[in-house]
Design a protein around this motif. Structure first.
Motif, PDB file in Angstrom:
ATOM      1  N   TYR A   1       1.127  -1.317   0.144  1.00  0.00           N
ATOM      2  CA  TYR A   1       0.340  -0.139   0.091  1.00  0.00           C
ATOM      3  C   TYR A   1       0.957   1.604   0.535  1.00  0.00           C
ATOM      4  CZ  TYR A   1      -3.011  -3.442   1.192  1.00  0.00           C
ATOM      5  OH  TYR A   1      -4.097  -4.850   1.119  1.00  0.00           O
ATOM      6  N   GLY A   2       2.247   1.166  -0.006  1.00  0.00           N
ATOM      7  CA  GLY A   2       3.042   2.292   0.005  1.00  0.00           C
ATOM      8  C   GLY A   2       3.320   2.489   1.116  1.00  0.00           C
ATOM      9  N   VAL A   3       2.538   1.897   2.186  1.00  0.00           N
ATOM     10  CA  VAL A   3       3.607   2.246   3.650  1.00  0.00           C
ATOM     11  C   VAL A   3       4.861   2.057   4.266  1.00  0.00           C
ATOM     12  CG1 VAL A   3       2.602   2.790   6.250  1.00  0.00           C
ATOM     13  CG2 VAL A   3       1.302   3.114   3.654  1.00  0.00           C
ATOM     14  N   PRO A   4       5.242   3.221   4.563  1.00  0.00           N
ATOM     15  CA  PRO A   4       6.611   1.981   5.188  1.00  0.00           C
ATOM     16  C   PRO A   4       6.728   1.048   6.475  1.00  0.00           C
ATOM     17  CG  PRO A   4       6.879   4.927   5.270  1.00  0.00           C
ATOM     18  CD  PRO A   4       5.094   4.327   4.390  1.00  0.00           C
ATOM     19  N   ASP A   5       7.094   0.577   6.380  1.00  0.00           N
ATOM     20  CA  ASP A   5       6.610  -0.851   7.649  1.00  0.00           C
ATOM     21  C   ASP A   5       8.473  -0.999   8.159  1.00  0.00           C
ATOM     22  OD1 ASP A   5       5.673  -2.271   9.691  1.00  0.00           O
ATOM     23  OD2 ASP A   5       5.530  -3.738   7.975  1.00  0.00           O
ATOM     24  N   ASN A   6       8.764  -1.099   9.384  1.00  0.00           N
ATOM     25  CA  ASN A   6      10.027  -1.294   9.824  1.00  0.00           C
ATOM     26  C   ASN A   6      10.561  -3.057   9.686  1.00  0.00           C
ATOM     27  OD1 ASN A   6      10.258   0.582  11.046  1.00  0.00           O
ATOM     28  ND2 ASN A   6       9.418   0.478  12.620  1.00  0.00           N
TER      29      ASN A   6
END
Length: 167
Positions: free
Chosen positions: A141-146
């Motif tokens: 979804y284009g959301v940065p994730d660790n």
């Protein structure tokens, strides 16, 4: 059930230990005098703690998914240097493999960004070396994730791979 719980407990202990190492590294980061000094140390094992309380680190260059370059500072467990007696060259190879495989489980590799700190620790229970790499990458979804990647090595510095050649 019990085995999975035991594995989770070991991983949590390791992450707590590594988190503490990151704090030490962050506290020591302010000790370097200038960027030219850091340049000469790239790929070199450095002890910033002295003989009685050694704190080892090594800085190497990494490439993010967008091809930009950055320096990654590895905090290195004293036991790797003092007990296992790995050479500077072998430690550098482990760090380089850690950088190379940090994004192996990222779905959208061009979005991967490595953190500027990483660690090598000695796992006494499993008698192996662990490279902990962390960073961020975008999800579908284009959301940065660790993202944390644990890469195992034997005590001689050889990466431990599964049957598919994945760490």
């Amino acid at each position: 059930g019990r085995l999975l719980m035991k594995i989770k407990c070991r991983i949590m202990k390791k992450l707590l230990f590594i988190g503490t190492m990151f704090l030490v590294l962050a506290a020591c980061k302010g000790n370097s005098s200038d960027s030219a000094d850091d340049e000469t140390k790239e790929g070199t094992l450095v002890n910033i703690g002295g003989e009685k309380t050694p704190i080892y680190f090594m800085t190497l260059e990494a490439e993010d998914g967008d091809k930009s370059k950055k320096k990654v500072k590895f905090l290195i467990d004293n036991l790797i240097v003092q007990k296992l007696k790995l050479t500077e060259s072998k430690i550098r190879n482990i760090c380089e493999d850690g950088i190379r495989y940090a994004d192996w489980n990222v779905k959208f590799k061009p979005t991967y960004k490595s953190n500027e700190t990483a660690s090598l620790s000695y796992d006494k229970e499993e008698n192996r070396i662990i490279a902990l790499m962390s960073g961020t990458a975008e999800n579908a979804y284009g959301v940065p994730d660790n993202l944390n990647t644990i890469i195992p090595f034997d005590i001689k510095g050889k990466m431990i791979e599964d049957k598919d050649g994945i760490p």
